[in-house]
Design a protein around this motif. Structure first.
Motif, PDB file in Angstrom:
ATOM      1  N   HIS A  75      21.086  -3.215  -7.322  1.00 25.49           N
ATOM      2  CA  HIS A  75      20.862  -1.854  -7.854  1.00 25.49           C
ATOM      3  C   HIS A  75      19.564  -1.727  -7.373  1.00 25.49           C
ATOM      4  CE1 HIS A  75      19.194   1.609 -10.833  1.00 25.49           C
ATOM      5  NE2 HIS A  75      19.820   1.970  -9.641  1.00 25.49           N
ATOM      6  N   PRO A  76      19.472  -2.009  -6.152  1.00 24.53           N
ATOM      7  CA  PRO A  76      17.876  -1.792  -5.640  1.00 24.53           C
ATOM      8  C   PRO A  76      17.252  -0.450  -5.342  1.00 24.53           C
ATOM      9  CG  PRO A  76      19.740  -1.722  -4.070  1.00 24.53           C
ATOM     10  CD  PRO A  76      20.164  -1.158  -4.995  1.00 24.53           C
ATOM     11  N   MET A  77      15.430  -0.558  -4.743  1.00 28.58           N
ATOM     12  CA  MET A  77      15.618   0.834  -4.435  1.00 28.58           C
ATOM     13  C   MET A  77      14.182   0.633  -3.846  1.00 28.58           C
ATOM     14  SD  MET A  77      13.688   3.543  -5.289  1.00 28.58           S
ATOM     15  CE  MET A  77      14.462   4.172  -6.964  1.00 28.58           C
ATOM     16  N   GLY A  78      13.973   2.276  -2.242  1.00 25.75           N
ATOM     17  CA  GLY A  78      12.901   1.925  -1.578  1.00 25.75           C
ATOM     18  C   GLY A  78      12.744   3.590  -1.660  1.00 25.75           C
ATOM     19  N   TRP A  79      12.074   3.034  -0.120  1.00 29.37           N
ATOM     20  CA  TRP A  79      11.262   4.500   0.392  1.00 29.37           C
ATOM     21  C   TRP A  79      11.466   4.836   1.374  1.00 29.37           C
ATOM     22  CZ3 TRP A  79       9.017   5.523  -4.776  1.00 29.37           C
ATOM     23  CH2 TRP A  79       9.016   4.149  -4.897  1.00 29.37           C
ATOM     24  N   ASP A  80      12.060   6.131   1.484  1.00 25.19           N
ATOM     25  CA  ASP A  80      11.758   6.996   2.662  1.00 25.19           C
ATOM     26  C   ASP A  80      10.388   7.174   3.565  1.00 25.19           C
ATOM     27  OD1 ASP A  80      13.338   8.600   4.285  1.00 25.19           O
ATOM     28  OD2 ASP A  80      14.345  10.029   3.082  1.00 25.19           O
ATOM     29  N   ALA A  81       9.443   6.359   3.628  1.00 27.08           N
ATOM     30  CA  ALA A  81       8.103   6.833   3.766  1.00 27.08           C
ATOM     31  C   ALA A  81       8.075   6.921   5.289  1.00 27.08           C
ATOM     32  CB  ALA A  81       8.262   5.114   3.645  1.00 27.08           C
ATOM     33  N   PHE A  82       8.942   7.335   5.899  1.00 26.60           N
ATOM     34  CA  PHE A  82       8.060   8.108   7.482  1.00 26.60           C
ATOM     35  C   PHE A  82       8.526   9.312   6.834  1.00 26.60           C
ATOM     36  CE2 PHE A  82       8.975   4.331  10.657  1.00 26.60           C
ATOM     37  CZ  PHE A  82       7.357   3.949  10.611  1.00 26.60           C
ATOM     38  N   GLY A  83       7.906  10.543   7.619  1.00 23.32           N
ATOM     39  CA  GLY A  83       7.562  11.402   8.006  1.00 23.32           C
ATOM     40  C   GLY A  83       6.490  12.635   7.932  1.00 23.32           C
ATOM     41  N   LEU A  84       6.792  13.268   8.749  1.00 22.77           N
ATOM     42  CA  LEU A  84       5.906  14.943   8.750  1.00 22.77           C
ATOM     43  C   LEU A  84       4.937  14.325   7.602  1.00 22.77           C
ATOM     44  CD1 LEU A  84       4.828  16.349  11.029  1.00 22.77           C
ATOM     45  CD2 LEU A  84       6.225  17.965  10.528  1.00 22.77           C
ATOM     46  N   PRO A  85       5.414  15.377   6.362  1.00 20.34           N
ATOM     47  CA  PRO A  85       4.419  15.253   4.971  1.00 20.34           C
ATOM     48  C   PRO A  85       3.921  14.717   4.833  1.00 20.34           C
ATOM     49  CG  PRO A  85       7.164  15.975   4.723  1.00 20.34           C
ATOM     50  CD  PRO A  85       6.842  15.013   5.683  1.00 20.34           C
ATOM     51  N   ALA A  86       3.857  12.938   4.902  1.00 20.01           N
ATOM     52  CA  ALA A  86       2.706  11.817   5.377  1.00 20.01           C
ATOM     53  C   ALA A  86       1.272  12.516   7.239  1.00 20.01           C
ATOM     54  CB  ALA A  86       3.089  10.380   5.246  1.00 20.01           C
ATOM     55  N   GLU A  87       2.583  12.944   7.546  1.00 19.16           N
ATOM     56  CA  GLU A  87       1.702  12.746   8.556  1.00 19.16           C
ATOM     57  C   GLU A  87      -0.159  13.976   7.922  1.00 19.16           C
ATOM     58  OE1 GLU A  87       2.233  13.396  13.158  1.00 19.16           O
ATOM     59  OE2 GLU A  87       3.695  12.242  12.564  1.00 19.16           O
ATOM     60  N   ASN A  88       0.901  15.386   7.703  1.00 23.37           N
ATOM     61  CA  ASN A  88      -0.200  16.459   7.475  1.00 23.37           C
ATOM     62  C   ASN A  88      -0.849  15.989   6.030  1.00 23.37           C
ATOM     63  OD1 ASN A  88       1.806  17.819   9.577  1.00 23.37           O
ATOM     64  ND2 ASN A  88       2.878  18.877   8.186  1.00 23.37           N
ATOM     65  N   MET A 108       4.506   5.537  -7.469  1.00 24.37           N
ATOM     66  CA  MET A 108       5.975   5.986  -8.020  1.00 24.37           C
ATOM     67  C   MET A 108       6.277   4.953  -8.408  1.00 24.37           C
ATOM     68  SD  MET A 108       6.639   8.882  -5.313  1.00 24.37           S
ATOM     69  CE  MET A 108       8.331   9.515  -5.517  1.00 24.37           C
ATOM     70  N   ARG A 109       5.547   3.883  -8.130  1.00 26.88           N
ATOM     71  CA  ARG A 109       6.462   2.524  -8.130  1.00 26.88           C
ATOM     72  C   ARG A 109       6.625   1.756  -9.485  1.00 26.88           C
ATOM     73  NH1 ARG A 109       3.608  -0.726  -5.428  1.00 26.88           N
ATOM     74  NH2 ARG A 109       5.400  -1.030  -3.615  1.00 26.88           N
ATOM     75  N   GLU A 110       4.451   2.032  -9.981  1.00 31.21           N
ATOM     76  CA  GLU A 110       4.592   1.651 -11.596  1.00 31.21           C
ATOM     77  C   GLU A 110       5.219   3.278 -12.498  1.00 31.21           C
ATOM     78  OE1 GLU A 110       2.725  -0.770 -12.239  1.00 31.21           O
ATOM     79  OE2 GLU A 110       3.416  -1.024 -10.629  1.00 31.21           O
ATOM     80  N   GLN A 111       5.639   4.277 -11.492  1.00 32.53           N
ATOM     81  CA  GLN A 111       5.939   5.896 -12.567  1.00 32.53           C
ATOM     82  C   GLN A 111       7.242   4.573 -13.578  1.00 32.53           C
ATOM     83  OE1 GLN A 111       5.039   8.300 -10.125  1.00 32.53           O
ATOM     84  NE2 GLN A 111       4.335   9.259 -11.356  1.00 32.53           N
ATOM     85  N   MET A 112       8.122   4.229 -12.398  1.00 33.01           N
ATOM     86  CA  MET A 112       9.686   4.248 -12.399  1.00 33.01           C
ATOM     87  C   MET A 112       9.584   2.708 -12.971  1.00 33.01           C
ATOM     88  SD  MET A 112      11.325   4.152  -8.315  1.00 33.01           S
ATOM     89  CE  MET A 112      11.546   6.166  -7.945  1.00 33.01           C
ATOM     90  N   GLY A 118      16.325  -0.428 -13.622  1.00 31.49           N
ATOM     91  CA  GLY A 118      16.554  -1.820 -13.607  1.00 31.49           C
ATOM     92  C   GLY A 118      16.753  -2.022 -12.037  1.00 31.49           C
ATOM     93  N   TYR A 119      15.299  -2.173 -11.615  1.00 31.13           N
ATOM     94  CA  TYR A 119      15.598  -2.382 -10.194  1.00 31.13           C
ATOM     95  C   TYR A 119      15.933  -3.923  -9.505  1.00 31.13           C
ATOM     96  CZ  TYR A 119      15.866   2.469  -9.525  1.00 31.13           C
ATOM     97  OH  TYR A 119      16.297   4.038 -10.013  1.00 31.13           O
ATOM     98  N   ASP A 120      16.676  -5.002  -8.538  1.00 28.58           N
ATOM     99  CA  ASP A 120      15.775  -5.504  -8.330  1.00 28.58           C
ATOM    100  C   ASP A 120      14.207  -5.873  -7.009  1.00 28.58           C
ATOM    101  OD1 ASP A 120      15.448  -8.207  -6.823  1.00 28.58           O
ATOM    102  OD2 ASP A 120      17.671  -8.537  -6.686  1.00 28.58           O
ATOM    103  N   TRP A 121      12.859  -5.297  -7.682  1.00 31.49           N
ATOM    104  CA  TRP A 121      12.053  -4.989  -7.188  1.00 31.49           C
ATOM    105  C   TRP A 121      11.826  -6.394  -5.659  1.00 31.49           C
ATOM    106  CZ3 TRP A 121      10.306  -0.401  -6.703  1.00 31.49           C
ATOM    107  CH2 TRP A 121      10.262   0.234  -7.826  1.00 31.49           C
ATOM    108  N   ASP A 122      13.070  -7.422  -5.568  1.00 36.24           N
ATOM    109  CA  ASP A 122      12.562  -7.771  -4.737  1.00 36.24           C
ATOM    110  C   ASP A 122      13.326  -8.088  -3.521  1.00 36.24           C
ATOM    111  OD1 ASP A 122      11.529 -10.248  -6.172  1.00 36.24           O
ATOM    112  OD2 ASP A 122      12.641 -11.333  -6.525  1.00 36.24           O
ATOM    113  N   ARG A 123      14.375  -6.681  -3.795  1.00 38.89           N
ATOM    114  CA  ARG A 123      14.895  -6.287  -2.327  1.00 38.89           C
ATOM    115  C   ARG A 123      14.205  -4.829  -1.613  1.00 38.89           C
ATOM    116  NH1 ARG A 123      19.928  -7.891  -1.991  1.00 38.89           N
ATOM    117  NH2 ARG A 123      20.398  -9.803  -3.603  1.00 38.89           N
TER     118      ARG A 123
END
Length: 886
Positions: A75-88, A108-112, A118-123
């Motif tokens: 049960h992992p978690m990650g981030w769709d981190a590329f994209g135009l909104p961040a650039e703008n 957001m990690r701290e909010q989660m 219950g994520y395996d944050w090592d992944r």
């Protein structure tokens, strides 16, 4: 809130720390009983919203449940981190996209963590890191090796505001707006990189039927997007322009083609626009493919209908699309609604050539032609006005016409187009290509030089990579001469098309994923995300998985076995959004009521796929429930009861087993609201038990233990606290799921019987105005009525009463049997079997304490043989008679 409010902040912080210290959510690389549970990873915007909280509570609850049933859960978690909104955002704040994105991820990690997920944050992965996007580049080159990457000029969707290309799927609505910023999209001719998803169009379409764990709506959306059509291509000769190929699914109607239509951007249309002001104005200013009515402009050209030899007028029409079919079509107004509307508007002949098949048709005669003046006839039928083909049915005619007209040949067309991945922006994966200034052309960057990393961000208009002169200048890997790097970056949907594989081996340095581990863990058992990704993300993920199965040894051709598209969280019937000012802050709810309250309220409010309204009152009620439950456990631990194991305790035990079994069924199918309703019902029963009598310690403790474990997937912090109080072994997140076997049908009948009986007593007390009942008799129906009910359910006789009276023991009841038979006849369609008389007696006797507690009167459950005859006459199976002494 009560004076005994539990300290949710302290409890949640304590157990989050304990879980982290014990590393309880770490997933082994090799698992004997693997279960992969995944929520669509978020774009790191900086703050969680309620949609995030709901989505990730669903996956977290299911992952916790499966872990407690003995599975090893990824049960992992990650981030769709590329994209135009961040650039703008970086441009607006004069910073760089990486710093902005990483700050958002940290928040957001701290909010989660505060939500107890219950994520395996090592992944954890972030797609904007070179460690991740190196493998985007590697996959791009592998696709290129297999002939699945192509660079070509193409007319593309261009957002003037975002200054980038959009995939077809990223253009929204009839107004054709950019999915990110809402700006109207225009068309531009650019050289682009494409992934050849159309090579997999047939498999992508046909495999949809096997996705039984996906919502039907999502499967249909994918079918529609792929849009496969079987038909024929056939040439129409246009004077001075030669043969023009049209695609049609209804070549059986070719004799009714009375005009020919070209797309506004068809090469002939473009040439005509240079010669005719009228055509130019239509093509450049008036054509509206998304308009409500089909529009067009006449040309001076004619086309020869190859079936009839007739010359028919040629129009440039906006309902013809260059990327659908061939950009040209034969128009048959008599049998196509759109063509019909156009023909009426432009006074073009409407000719009927298909007639409905007459009833009892002999297959030889030619029926009368239908009247198509006011409305097109669009179904298959029998050909008329079609020369030698008249009298044939449509299917036969299609085959013969395709075979006999020289230029006609069978063809399959798709709406799906190759996936253009070129984006003119900075914050994305650099496409690993250099363009040689000499003769080598576009050359792949050698694998050992990957990743091609992004240069420092330059805050400029247009594509910042064009401004990175030093980064752009390089040498050609093929000849060593001067070259320039590709300045387009990849569509971020490339990142998300395989990220679920990276979680399996996130630190692997030699490949994008460990093949053996992937074959063990894949496909994802349960995937959860928004319906807005039904086409783009899910289709691309399926495409990538099939390519990797063909070329990288992946043993599975579909990425997700089960898919749940969760509903929205609304406020007063409207979707929460910042623009509407109707958002609710998850952080405030956590601070005020606790994460468990927020999670439990969301999961009990509705089925996961349904929208639901946020309610502050509902949140307070949920908090009060958790507070009461803690008080019950505290009271049990502090003052262990010393009651007997009597009939009341037996009833409670049966309800514990029933709740465990039913809630387990509901957790299995992600109907969390039903599982929680069962669990809350058990809490209510336990509270009533303790209020009615001194409970038996074993029974009461068993019930509390079951409740705590049933709640643990949804309210894990408080469940952990109460599990410790009850001296459960280890963490509740690792405890065994409670187990019980029941006959669910009988349990539900028993519960319905008890509830109906309690309701009937209440109604009698209220209607009769009985303030102080002295005694209550509950009288079971006589055996013959159960027999009569069973006969009525099984019978298909027209005269049910006659059939009943054919049974001696029923006929002997005289008028009572006739009256009951008439009732059964009246309600025949709604009849259902109840418990048998002995089971009804035992069930009501076990539950009599509930009536005694509610009405403060002794209750006796009486069999029919021992009751007053007038009372017995009123009793029916599943609905005992009630006699109350006042």
């Amino acid at each position: 809130m009560s004076e005994r409010d539990y300290d949710h902040t302290a409890i949640e912080e304590r157990w989050q720390t304990a879980w982290a210290d014990a590393d309880v959510y770490r997933t082994p690389d090799d698992a004997e009983n693997p279960t992969y549970v995944l929520g669509m990873y978020p774009y790191p915007s900086g703050k969680l919203h309620m949609g995030h909280v709901r989505n990730y509570t669903i996956t977290d609850a299911y992952a916790r449940y499966r872990r407690m049933t003995g599975d090893e859960v990824l049960h992992p978690m990650g981030w769709d981190a590329f994209g135009l909104p961040a650039e703008n955002a970086a441009k607006e704040r004069d910073t760089n996209p990486r710093d902005w994105t990483m700050d958002c991820i940290g928040t957001m990690r701290e909010q989660m963590r505060s939500m107890g997920f219950g994520y395996d944050w090592d992944r954890e992965i972030a797609t904007c890191t070179p460690e991740y996007y190196k493998w985007n580049q590697w996959l791009f080159e592998r696709f290129h090796e297999e002939g699945l990457v192509e660079r070509r000029d193409a007319e593309v969707n261009w957002c003037p505001n975002c200054e980038t290309v959009l995939a077809d799927e990223q253009v929204e609505g009839e107004a054709e707006l950019c999915w990110r910023c809402g700006t109207p999209v225009v068309q531009r001719e650019l050289e682009q990189w494409f992934l050849r998803i159309t090579e997999y169009a047939d498999e992508l379409l046909e495999a949809i039927d096997d996705l039984e764990g996906w919502p039907n709506s999502v499967r249909q959306m994918q079918r529609n997007w792929i849009g496969r059509q079987y038909g024929a291509e056939i040439d129409f000769e246009i004077e001075d322009h030669g043969p023009v190929t049209a695609f049609t699914t209804r070549i059986d109607t070719i004799n009714g083609a009375t005009f020919f239509a070209l797309a506004p951007d068809h090469p002939i249309s473009e040439r005509l626009a240079e010669e005719s002001e009228e055509v130019r104005r239509f093509v450049e200013e008036e054509a509206d493919p998304e308009g409500d009515e089909p529009n067009g402009v006449s040309t001076d050209l004619t086309a020869t209908n190859p079936a009839t030899g007739e010359e028919i007028p040629v129009y440039v029409a906006d309902f013809v699309l260059s990327d659908v079919g061939t950009g040209a079509l034969m128009a048959v107004p008599g049998h196509d609604e759109r063509d019909h509307a156009f023909a009426q508007k432009h006074d073009v002949e409407i000719k009927p050539v298909i007639a409905p098949e007459p009833e009892g048709w002999d297959g030889e005669t030619v029926p009368d032609a239908p009247d198509v003046g006011e409305e097109a006839y669009t179904e298959d039928g029998v050909l008329v006005n079609s020369g030698e083909y008249s009298g044939l049915d449509s299917e036969t005619a299609r085959a013969r016409i395709t075979e006999e007209i020289e230029t006609a040949e069978e063809s399959t067309q798709y709406q799906l187009r190759d996936w253009g991945i070129s984006r003119q922006r900075y914050w994305g994966t650099p496409i690993p290509v250099v363009h040689c200034h000499d003769d080598c052309g576009a050359v792949m960057v050698p694998e050992e030089e990957l990743p091609v990393e992004l240069p420092e961000f330059v805050n400029t208009t247009g594509n910042p990579l064009d401004a990175a002169e030093e980064w752009k200048e390089t040498t050609c890997p093929a000849c060593g001469g001067p070259a320039e790097r590709e300045t387009d970056t990849m569509d971020t949907f490339v990142d998300s098309s395989w990220y679920f594989l990276r979680y399996i081996s996130p630190d692997l340095e030699t490949a994008p994923f460990d093949r053996d581990r992937a074959n063990d863990w894949m496909p994802v058992d349960q995937y959860v995300g928004g319906i807005e990704h039904a086409v783009m993300h899910l289709l691309y993920s399926r495409f990538f998985t099939k390519v990797l199965a063909d070329h990288e040894g992946l043993e599975h051709r579909e990425p997700f076995t089960n898919l749940l598209a969760q509903g929205m969280v609304q406020l007063e019937g409207e979707k929460m959004s910042k623009s509407k000012g109707n958002t609710v802050s998850p952080q405030r709810i956590v601070e005020e009521y606790g994460a468990d309250t927020a999670r439990l309220f969301m999961m009990q409010a509705a089925q996961p796929e349904r929208d639901f309204d946020w309610s502050e009152e509902g949140v307070r009620s949920t908090y009060a429930f958790l507070d009461r439950l803690k008080g019950m456990v505290d009271g049990f631990v502090e003052n262990e009861p010393d009651g007997e194991r009597n009939a009341v305790a037996s009833y409670v035990e049966s309800e514990i087993d029933a709740t465990v079994a039913i809630a387990t069924d509901e957790y299995d199918t992600l109907r969390f609201n039903e599982a929680l309703r069962e669990t809350q019902g058990l809490v209510r029963t336990l509270r009533q038990y303790a209020e009615y009598t001194e409970p038996h310690a074993g029974t009461y403790g068993h019930g509390l233990s079951a409740v705590v474990r049933l709640l643990a997937p949804v309210a894990p912090h408080l469940a952990e606290e109460l599990w410790e109080e009850l001296e459960g072994e280890g963490f509740v997140v690792e405890a065994d799921w409670p187990d019980a076997e029941i006959d669910r049908d009988r349990v539900e009948k028993r519960r319905q019987l008890v509830e109906n009986t309690r309701k009937d007593v209440r109604d009698i007390v209220e209607v009769a105005g009985i303030e102080d009942p002295q005694a209550i008799d509950v009288v079971i129906a006589p055996d013959w009525k159960y027999d009569a009910l069973e006969i009525a359910i099984d019978s298909d006789a027209d005269n049910l009463i006659g059939e009943l009276m054919g049974e001696d023991h029923i006929r002997e009841q005289g008028d009572a049997a006739a009256d009951y038979g008439q009732d059964l006849q009246t309600e025949r369609e709604a009849l259902s079997m109840t418990l048998d008389p002995e089971e009804e007696h035992d069930a009501l006797e076990a539950a009599a304490w509930l009536l005694e507690r509610e009405f403060d009167a002794p209750v006796e459950v009486v069999r029919a043989e021992g009751a007053d005859e007038e009372v017995v006459r009123k009793a029916e199976p599943g609905r005992p008679a009630i006699h109350i002494e006042n």
